[in-house]
Design a protein around this motif. Structure first.
Motif, PDB file in Angstrom:
ATOM      1  N   PRO A 173       0.826  -1.210   0.000  1.00 42.07           N
ATOM      2  CA  PRO A 173       0.000   0.000   0.000  1.00 42.07           C
ATOM      3  C   PRO A 173       0.861   1.261   0.000  1.00 42.07           C
ATOM      4  CG  PRO A 173       0.034  -0.975   2.180  1.00 42.07           C
ATOM      5  CD  PRO A 173       0.736  -1.947   1.252  1.00 42.07           C
ATOM      6  N   ASP A 174       0.298   2.326  -0.521  1.00 39.43           N
ATOM      7  CA  ASP A 174       0.964   3.620  -0.506  1.00 39.43           C
ATOM      8  C   ASP A 174       1.223   4.013   0.945  1.00 39.43           C
ATOM      9  OD1 ASP A 174       1.258   6.594  -0.514  1.00 39.43           O
ATOM     10  OD2 ASP A 174       0.810   6.366  -2.644  1.00 39.43           O
ATOM     11  N   ALA A 175       2.428   4.489   1.231  1.00 35.19           N
ATOM     12  CA  ALA A 175       2.784   4.885   2.595  1.00 35.19           C
ATOM     13  C   ALA A 175       1.866   5.976   3.132  1.00 35.19           C
ATOM     14  CB  ALA A 175       4.235   5.342   2.635  1.00 35.19           C
ATOM     15  N   GLU A 176       1.288   6.775   2.245  1.00 38.00           N
ATOM     16  CA  GLU A 176       0.377   7.845   2.672  1.00 38.00           C
ATOM     17  C   GLU A 176      -1.048   7.341   2.933  1.00 38.00           C
ATOM     18  OE1 GLU A 176       0.521  11.225   0.080  1.00 38.00           O
ATOM     19  OE2 GLU A 176       2.702  11.287   0.112  1.00 38.00           O
ATOM     20  N   ASN A 177      -1.336   6.104   2.563  1.00 37.04           N
ATOM     21  CA  ASN A 177      -2.667   5.543   2.753  1.00 37.04           C
ATOM     22  C   ASN A 177      -2.743   4.897   4.143  1.00 37.04           C
ATOM     23  OD1 ASN A 177      -5.151   4.316   2.600  1.00 37.04           O
ATOM     24  ND2 ASN A 177      -4.817   3.416   0.578  1.00 37.04           N
ATOM     25  N   THR A 178      -2.775   5.748   5.142  1.00 34.95           N
ATOM     26  CA  THR A 178      -2.743   5.300   6.532  1.00 34.95           C
ATOM     27  C   THR A 178      -3.850   4.307   6.869  1.00 34.95           C
ATOM     28  OG1 THR A 178      -1.723   7.398   7.125  1.00 34.95           O
ATOM     29  CG2 THR A 178      -2.638   6.108   8.928  1.00 34.95           C
ATOM     30  N   PRO A 179      -5.099   4.521   6.431  1.00 34.88           N
ATOM     31  CA  PRO A 179      -6.130   3.531   6.754  1.00 34.88           C
ATOM     32  C   PRO A 179      -5.810   2.133   6.195  1.00 34.88           C
ATOM     33  CG  PRO A 179      -7.146   5.573   6.039  1.00 34.88           C
ATOM     34  CD  PRO A 179      -5.671   5.700   5.773  1.00 34.88           C
TER      35      PRO A 179
END
Length: 171
Positions: A130-136
């Motif tokens: 997952p994208d590191a910015e996609n915290t959820p």
């Protein structure tokens, strides 16, 4: 698969998948807001190949998510970490926004990883990026038993390598 029904996607699912991929909460991370025709072609190509298999997920007879299972050795991800030939990867998109934020992501990820590890005795790891910015998403993977194994710089994103390893009870 316990509470979820996972079935192979078919070209007839393309309208629903195209709609899901156009939703802002999915498009931001997937960048695959394609036409119905393009999704039908994508599903046909995946189904015919050895790289990945697309699925539609339902709960209580209602479709709500799209899943891709893929063999890492056939994927570009293999260029970015020390993969094992039997590693499987997973991509998940909860397409219907009314299903987001209910804890379904972590339960679905756990069920998918459990299913892959049971079905593939030679597989000891299921991975995701997952994208590191996609915290959820990162939190959902962690809650499903995936462990962070650092970051990967992919062409379109900085990803977190999430790894679910077969436990001693699953051997």
């Amino acid at each position: 698969m316990s509470e979820f029904d996972l079935r192979p996607a078919e070209p007839t699912d393309a309208p629903r998948i195209a709609l899901w991929m156009a939703q802002p909460h999915v498009h931001r991370w997937w960048q695959q807001s394609w036409s119905v025709e393009r999704w039908a072609q994508e599903i046909e190509q995946q189904t015919a190949g050895e790289h990945s298999t697309p699925y539609v997920v339902a709960m209580d007879s209602e479709d709500f998510a799209y899943v891709e299972l893929y063999r890492v050795r056939h994927d570009r991800l293999a260029q970015y970490y020390a993969y094992d030939d039997q590693d499987w990867g997973v991509h998940v998109a909860i397409g219907d926004a009314t299903w987001v934020g209910r804890g379904l992501g972590r339960r679905l990820l756990s069920a998918v990883a459990d299913t892959v590890l049971r079905a593939e005795p030679a597989c000891s790891r299921v991975v995701a990026e997952p994208d590191a910015e996609n915290t959820p998403s990162v939190r959902a993977f962690a809650a499903a038993g995936f462990v962070q194994h650092g970051e990967l710089q992919l062409p379109e994103k900085t990803a977190v390598l999430m790894v679910r390893t077969r436990t001693a009870q699953e051997v």
